[in-house]
Design a protein around this motif. Structure first.
Motif, PDB file in Angstrom:
ATOM      1  N   PHE A 123       0.819  -1.218   0.000  1.00  0.00           N
ATOM      2  CA  PHE A 123       0.000   0.000   0.000  1.00  0.00           C
ATOM      3  C   PHE A 123       0.851   1.265   0.000  1.00  0.00           C
ATOM      4  CE2 PHE A 123      -3.332  -2.877   1.672  1.00  0.00           C
ATOM      5  CZ  PHE A 123      -4.374  -2.513   0.840  1.00  0.00           C
ATOM      6  N   ARG A 124       2.029   1.180   0.558  1.00  0.00           N
ATOM      7  CA  ARG A 124       2.887   2.360   0.633  1.00  0.00           C
ATOM      8  C   ARG A 124       3.340   2.818  -0.755  1.00  0.00           C
ATOM      9  NH1 ARG A 124       4.881   3.897   5.350  1.00  0.00           N
ATOM     10  NH2 ARG A 124       4.696   1.787   6.205  1.00  0.00           N
ATOM     11  N   ASP A 125       3.277   1.920  -1.727  1.00  0.00           N
ATOM     12  CA  ASP A 125       3.752   2.242  -3.071  1.00  0.00           C
ATOM     13  C   ASP A 125       2.693   2.864  -3.968  1.00  0.00           C
ATOM     14  OD1 ASP A 125       6.238   1.225  -2.433  1.00  0.00           O
ATOM     15  OD2 ASP A 125       5.765  -0.791  -3.169  1.00  0.00           O
ATOM     16  N   LEU A 126       1.481   3.025  -3.466  1.00  0.00           N
ATOM     17  CA  LEU A 126       0.431   3.633  -4.287  1.00  0.00           C
ATOM     18  C   LEU A 126       0.851   5.042  -4.683  1.00  0.00           C
ATOM     19  CD1 LEU A 126      -2.828   2.551  -2.411  1.00  0.00           C
ATOM     20  CD2 LEU A 126      -1.921   1.629  -4.550  1.00  0.00           C
ATOM     21  N   SER A 127       0.671   5.364  -5.958  1.00  0.00           N
ATOM     22  CA  SER A 127       1.082   6.678  -6.459  1.00  0.00           C
ATOM     23  C   SER A 127      -0.132   7.491  -6.868  1.00  0.00           C
ATOM     24  CB  SER A 127       2.028   6.507  -7.655  1.00  0.00           C
ATOM     25  OG  SER A 127       1.393   5.794  -8.693  1.00  0.00           O
ATOM     26  N   GLY A 128       0.098   8.766  -7.153  1.00  0.00           N
ATOM     27  CA  GLY A 128      -0.996   9.644  -7.559  1.00  0.00           C
ATOM     28  C   GLY A 128      -1.923   9.931  -6.386  1.00  0.00           C
ATOM     29  N   ASN A 129      -3.126  10.387  -6.713  1.00  0.00           N
ATOM     30  CA  ASN A 129      -4.096  10.674  -5.660  1.00  0.00           C
ATOM     31  C   ASN A 129      -4.556   9.365  -5.024  1.00  0.00           C
ATOM     32  OD1 ASN A 129      -4.045  13.426  -6.214  1.00  0.00           O
ATOM     33  ND2 ASN A 129      -5.684  13.279  -7.721  1.00  0.00           N
ATOM     34  N   ASN A 130      -4.391   9.263  -3.724  1.00  0.00           N
ATOM     35  CA  ASN A 130      -4.883   8.088  -3.018  1.00  0.00           C
ATOM     36  C   ASN A 130      -5.254   8.465  -1.593  1.00  0.00           C
ATOM     37  OD1 ASN A 130      -2.610   7.042  -1.049  1.00  0.00           O
ATOM     38  ND2 ASN A 130      -1.539   7.621  -2.946  1.00  0.00           N
TER      39      ASN A 130
END
Length: 368
Positions: A123-130
């Motif tokens: 989950f820490r690698d999610l990019s952009g708006n999150n």
């Protein structure tokens, strides 16, 4: 100011959750139709609101664009051990992955230069708006620990319990999914881990509420699980010859098989071949559109196994799991869950698919 605790349990199926978890007895529980594919696609769908077309990848490996350099001969030669399950696994997991930091999953070495990994199971690698970045969530993810499978969830729950303050948190628990893969969903190991999570989370939820009576707790999962009931060896090369970039490329996932046809004269032959297979279905254009999977870079053809079917060997591993996911999202065994643990607070319509989780949580986090 009220804060939010999000609890993610990988592989928690809806019916199992509502029937077995006492923490959900007084909750508002919603059956969720998961997005398509595996966790690296479902995570951004749930917390970024983006489907495969929008993030430009599907599943964990796809063909490399541009020039491809073959692996050195001494690596390609190691394919002679592919028929030996233990030697092949030892070479890949111990020698290459741990010592030389090379990870080709279980892709034949002669084909590894065709594919690249993409997306993340973190989950820490999610990019952009999150949700996590935009609203300052502290991430406690058991996949990041060095503990053994089955011990990671306990470790990360204990760590959050010690650190707990008046903040937003994501608690990600991944062991249940792994235990199902190894032992099956009807195993004693699976039942015991679920019961342990129930007890640990009940205490954690109460402690979080005591920090501020307005605090809210939500629990969700990405997909369900079902025991593997049939193993299929996907012998596509017996029909179309060896993989070649001038002819066709294919990738065998655990429950999917994707084909990129380079020689367009073969399109009809591939379609006929895949439509005739009885152990799965060729995704229709309508299905691909419904799940945001229209990009042909994901495969000219995407074939998905029937419930309980697993393709073995595949390009991830050489043996069958006891349980799997990634089947038709509408089958009950594949349904995920979203739960509002505390019934006070908002009256937003509960999410019923992966993408709606993002919109629901955005409303939650925007509340003052």
């Amino acid at each position: 100011m009220r804060k939010v605790l999000l609890v993610f349990i990988d592989g928690l199926q809806y019916d199992l959750a509502v029937n077995k978890l006492k923490i959900l007895r007084n909750a508002n529980n919603s059956r969720v139709i998961p997005g398509i594919g595996f966790s690296n696609n479902l995570y951004p769908e749930m917390l970024c609101g983006t489907n495969p077309d929008e993030i430009d990848y599907f599943n964990e490996w796809s063909p490399i664009k541009g020039k491809r350099d073959k692996l050195p001969f001494y690596l390609r030669w190691l394919d002679v051990f592919r028929g030996n399950l233990y030697l092949n696994a030892g070479i890949r997991k111990i020698i290459l992955r741990k010592i030389f930091k090379l990870d080709f999953a279980n892709i034949p070495f002669k084909y590894a230069h065709y594919f690249r990994p993409q997306g993340s199971h973190n989950f820490r690698d999610l990019s952009g708006n999150n949700i996590l970045h935009d609203y300052g969530f502290n991430i406690y993810d058991s996949v990041e620990t060095s503990e053994k499978v089955g011990k990671r969830d306990d470790y990360i729950i204990s760590k959050l319990d010690k650190d707990l303050g008046q903040e937003n948190y994501l608690l990600s628990l991944v062991d249940l999914d792994n235990i199902a893969h190894i032992y099956g969903v009807d195993s004693e190991d699976f039942a015991n881990h679920l019961k342990n999570l129930d007890n640990k989370l009940e205490a954690l939820f109460e402690k979080f509420r005591q920090l501020d009576k307005r605090n809210e707790v939500y629990l969700f999962s990405d997909h369900g699980m079902v025991n593997v009931s049939k193993v299929v060896n996907f012998g596509i090369e017996e029909h179309f010859g060896v993989m070649d970039e001038s002819k066709y490329l294919y990738f065998v996932d655990s429950t999917y098989m994707r084909v990129w046809v380079k020689d367009k004269n073969l399109l009809g032959d591939f379609k006929e071949y895949l439509l005739d297979l009885e152990f799965g279905e060729l995704l229709s254009e309508g299905q691909r559109k419904d799940f945001g999977l229209t990009n042909r870079a994901f495969g000219d053809f995407i074939f998905r196994g029937n419930e309980g079917v697993m393709f073995v060997p595949n390009f991830y591993g050489g043996r069958a799991n006891k349980a799997m996911h990634g089947y038709d999202s509408y089958i009950e065994s594949q349904n995920a869950i979203f739960s509002k643990i505390d019934l006070n607070g908002n009256d937003f319509s509960m999410p019923t698919n992966s993408k709606q989780i993002f919109h629901y949580l955005t409303k939650v986090c925007n509340r003052k």
